[in-house]
Design a protein around this motif. Structure first.
Motif, PDB file in Angstrom:
ATOM      1  N   ARG A  26     -14.496  -9.138  -6.681  1.00 26.50           N
ATOM      2  CA  ARG A  26     -14.300  -8.673  -8.060  1.00 26.50           C
ATOM      3  C   ARG A  26     -14.355  -9.885  -8.984  1.00 26.50           C
ATOM      4  N   GLY A  44      -2.707 -15.410  -6.211  1.00 27.36           N
ATOM      5  CA  GLY A  44      -2.783 -14.054  -5.659  1.00 27.36           C
ATOM      6  C   GLY A  44      -3.971 -13.257  -6.164  1.00 27.36           C
ATOM      7  N   ARG A  45      -4.808 -13.880  -6.999  1.00 24.21           N
ATOM      8  CA  ARG A  45      -6.001 -13.146  -7.459  1.00 24.21           C
ATOM      9  C   ARG A  45      -7.234 -14.029  -7.294  1.00 24.21           C
ATOM     10  N   LEU A  61      -8.463   2.947 -10.331  1.00 25.02           N
ATOM     11  CA  LEU A  61      -9.705   3.575  -9.891  1.00 25.02           C
ATOM     12  C   LEU A  61      -9.612   5.059 -10.230  1.00 25.02           C
ATOM     13  N   ALA A 107       1.225  -6.676  -6.898  1.00 23.22           N
ATOM     14  CA  ALA A 107       0.856  -5.507  -6.085  1.00 23.22           C
ATOM     15  C   ALA A 107       0.303  -5.973  -4.745  1.00 23.22           C
ATOM     16  N   GLY A 165      -2.733   2.812  -3.165  1.00 22.71           N
ATOM     17  CA  GLY A 165      -3.556   3.876  -2.590  1.00 22.71           C
ATOM     18  C   GLY A 165      -3.176   5.224  -3.142  1.00 22.71           C
ATOM     19  N   GLY A 166      -3.683   6.252  -2.500  1.00 24.70           N
ATOM     20  CA  GLY A 166      -3.378   7.601  -2.947  1.00 24.70           C
ATOM     21  C   GLY A 166      -4.375   8.604  -2.415  1.00 24.70           C
ATOM     22  N   TYR A 206      -7.448  11.352  -2.810  1.00 25.01           N
ATOM     23  CA  TYR A 206      -8.679  11.476  -3.615  1.00 25.01           C
ATOM     24  C   TYR A 206      -9.510  12.648  -3.096  1.00 25.01           C
ATOM     25  N   ALA A 214      -5.191   0.438   0.450  1.00 28.70           N
ATOM     26  CA  ALA A 214      -5.686  -0.894   0.794  1.00 28.70           C
ATOM     27  C   ALA A 214      -4.592  -1.914   0.508  1.00 28.70           C
TER      28      ALA A 214
HETATM   29  P1  HAM Z   1      -6.625  -1.647  -5.376  1.00 26.22           P
HETATM   30  O1  HAM Z   1      -5.280  -1.368  -5.913  1.00 26.22           O
HETATM   31  O2  HAM Z   1      -7.717  -1.945  -6.345  1.00 26.22           O
HETATM   32  O3  HAM Z   1      -7.020  -0.391  -4.478  1.00 26.22           O
HETATM   33  O4  HAM Z   1      -6.544  -2.850  -4.364  1.00 26.22           O
HETATM   34  C1  HAM Z   1      -5.624  -2.848  -3.294  1.00 26.22           C
HETATM   35  C2  HAM Z   1      -4.982  -4.213  -3.137  1.00 26.22           C
HETATM   36  O5  HAM Z   1      -5.984  -5.222  -3.040  1.00 26.22           O
HETATM   37  C3  HAM Z   1      -4.148  -4.656  -4.337  1.00 26.22           C
HETATM   38  O6  HAM Z   1      -2.857  -4.094  -4.282  1.00 26.22           O
HETATM   39  C4  HAM Z   1      -4.115  -6.169  -4.129  1.00 26.22           C
HETATM   40  O7  HAM Z   1      -3.127  -6.522  -3.174  1.00 26.22           O
HETATM   41  C5  HAM Z   1      -5.476  -6.446  -3.544  1.00 26.22           C
HETATM   42  N1  HAM Z   1      -6.381  -6.994  -4.574  1.00 26.22           N
HETATM   43  C6  HAM Z   1      -7.074  -6.320  -5.502  1.00 26.22           C
HETATM   44  N2  HAM Z   1      -7.785  -7.167  -6.276  1.00 26.22           N
HETATM   45  C7  HAM Z   1      -7.537  -8.423  -5.815  1.00 26.22           C
HETATM   46  C8  HAM Z   1      -7.977  -9.741  -6.179  1.00 26.22           C
HETATM   47  N3  HAM Z   1      -8.841  -9.941  -7.161  1.00 26.22           N
HETATM   48  N4  HAM Z   1      -7.491 -10.796  -5.467  1.00 26.22           N
HETATM   49  C9  HAM Z   1      -6.618 -10.608  -4.447  1.00 26.22           C
HETATM   50  N5  HAM Z   1      -6.184  -9.389  -4.058  1.00 26.22           N
HETATM   51  C10 HAM Z   1      -6.632  -8.304  -4.727  1.00 26.22           C
HETATM   52  C11 HAM Z   1      -8.194  -0.265  -3.816  1.00 26.22           C
HETATM   53  O8  HAM Z   1      -8.971  -1.175  -3.606  1.00 26.22           O
HETATM   54  C12 HAM Z   1      -8.403   1.140  -3.257  1.00 26.22           C
HETATM   55  N6  HAM Z   1      -9.727   1.172  -2.594  1.00 26.22           N
HETATM   56  C13 HAM Z   1      -7.284   1.524  -2.310  1.00 26.22           C
HETATM   57  C14 HAM Z   1      -7.477   2.854  -1.660  1.00 26.22           C
HETATM   58  C15 HAM Z   1      -7.954   3.111  -0.434  1.00 26.22           C
HETATM   59  N7  HAM Z   1      -7.211   4.014  -2.217  1.00 26.22           N
HETATM   60  C16 HAM Z   1      -7.514   4.992  -1.384  1.00 26.22           C
HETATM   61  N8  HAM Z   1      -7.994   4.440  -0.291  1.00 26.22           N
END
Ligand code: HAM
Length: 415
Positions: free
Chosen positions: A114, A121-122, A261, A281, A285-286, A288, A306
């Motif tokens: 991203r 942490g990012r 999302l 964070a 999740g959740g 869908y 995730a």
């Molecule tokens: P998300 O909240 O965008 O959800 O990301 C999940 C986790 O990824 C965040 O809580 C954080 O710990 C980590 N994360 C996100 N962006 C970054 C970043 N730039 N650097 C480091 N860590 C990061 C999802 O991605 C959804 N696909 C979750 C999901 C799965 N929902 C349903 N199924």
């Protein structure tokens, strides 16, 4: 010539950090197995349209955070910003959802990308453990998925974590909440940050989790989804809460938890840590239920989460004892004449399953013992002129300090 460095927001995981990462990945695979999840590995690159349709055009991720480029054939491709859309694509494409079949439970580990402003942490490349369950509409599976997430975090010994829970309703009840939100914010536009002013028309729900202090103050008094839930959505989230209690979990209700999302409905959750600063964070999740059909698949409900692995690595950093195990043997070559015998003995010991380290030049006993110490070898095999003459290597146990002799031409003598 300018110094070459990694791109901003991209980091190496160095050998010293690998034990922490192995611990995380091993715990992920162990807990996934215990919860009956199978691993899937999808490509890191997908067609851009998958994410635009899957995550939502009006999300920050799709609007400004994707690494998108045209390949040499002119196709628009994107480095995956998350795993869910790719897994849904794979599940549909491979026909993994049989009608009336048992729930499909998948997990994945890997890098996501991203284009965000890097900070603690990012990162722009980060890693996730992702888990998804398809074909089960009930509340118990939501709690099962959260239980898997929690068991994984507990396996790593992490504490100080909060589980936040909300319901985002469904296409039946959500529009009424949206309407109420738009009405509530009418006349307040000037008090909102520029991002929220823009979001108000196409994604008003996102106004609720804006970090800007003025926006937060307004969000605190905004109409909450809970009051607009239809009876089915109300019963669903009630069922999730009860099942979480059965697992010993006490979620905190958070009406401003909306997720970044667009694919979510009903259950939404996050795990937050008090020890991570702004990027607190750990996981999100959740449910869908509409995504699989929106991407061209059958009508299949789904739920998942995730976890960000960098954030776990940060939390584990303070933990002592996370170093790589040292080799069984360090072969200390003290005389050039020992090079050949040492090389052969090293190969023979490795063939018998021992981890063996050596440096292919003769050195002083002092420098070689220092090196054995540094790599935390369990035993040192010393080969100098005397040893070569007698055919007997000196073997020192670095823990007990005991010393013995063994014929270096016979690797069995070392077993
Ligand atoms: P998300 O909240 O965008 O959800 O990301 C999940 C986790 O990824 C965040 O809580 C954080 O710990 C980590 N994360 C996100 N962006 C970054 C970043 N730039 N650097 C480091 N860590 C990061 C999802 O991605 C959804 N696909 C979750 C999901 C799965 N929902 C349903 N199924």
């Amino acid at each position: 010539m300018s110094r070459l460095t990694a791109a901003r927001g991209f980091k190496d995981i160095s050998p010293q950090d690998i034990p922490t990462w192995r611990l995380i990945e091993d715990a992920a695979r162990k807990m996934a197995g215990l919860h009956d999840f199978q691993e899937i590995r999808t490509p890191i690159l997908e067609r851009t349209s998958l994410f635009a349709r899957g995550i939502g055009d009006a999300t920050d991720i799709v609007e400004k955070e994707m690494y998108t480029f045209a390949d040499k054939g002119g196709d628009s491709l994107t480095l995956r910003p998350e795993a869910t859309a790719g897994i849904v694509r794979a599940v549909i494409e491979r026909g993994m959802l049989e009608s009336g079949g048992r729930p499909l439970k998948l997990f994945a580990l890997g890098p996501m990308f991203r284009y965000e402003r890097p900070q603690m942490g990012r990162q722009r490349q980060f890693h996730q453990l992702d888990a998804e369950v398809f074909q089960d509409p009930g509340p118990l599976v939501d709690a099962e998925v959260i239980g898997f997430l929690w068991a994984f975090l507990r396996e790593l010994g992490l504490g100080g974590l909060t589980l936040s829970l909300n319901s985002l309703g469904c296409p039946q009840c959500r529009p009424r909440h949206r309407e109420a939100l738009v009405k509530y914010y009418q006349g307040e536009e000037k008090a909102l940050c520029p991002d929220c002013q823009r979001r108000l028309s196409h994604n008003p729900l996102r106004l609720l989790d804006c970090k800007n202090s003025d926006c937060r103050a307004l969000a605190g008094k905004a109409p909450v989804m809970k009051e607009f839930l239809c009876p089915e959505c109300g019963a669903h989230i009630e069922g999730v809460s009860l099942a979480l209690t059965d697992l010993g979990l006490a979620p905190v209700w958070d009406s401003t938890l909306v997720r970044g999302l667009d694919y979510y409905c009903r259950t939404a959750f996050e795990v937050l840590s008090g020890d991570l600063g702004a990027q607190n964070a750990v996981a999100g999740g959740g449910r869908y239920d509409g995504l699989v059909s929106a991407l061209g698949g059958p009508d299949a409900p789904a739920v998942g989460f995730a976890v960000g692995l960098e954030r776990l690595a940060l939390l584990l950093k303070e933990r002592a004892g996370l170093s790589a195990a040292g080799p069984d043997y360090y072969v200390a070559i003290l005389d050039p004449a020992a090079l050949g015998p040492a090389f052969r003995l090293t190969g023979a010991l490795r063939a018998r399953g021992f981890t063996v380290a050596a440096d292919w030049e003769a050195g002083s006993l002092k420098s070689r013992l220092r090196r054995a110490d540094k790599i935390a070898a369990k035993k040192v095999i010393m080969l100098g002129a005397d040893e070569i003459a007698s055919g007997q290597a000196t073997v020192r146990d670095l823990l007990t300090k005991e010393q013995a002799s063994a014929p270096f031409a016979d690797p069995e003598a070392f077993a």
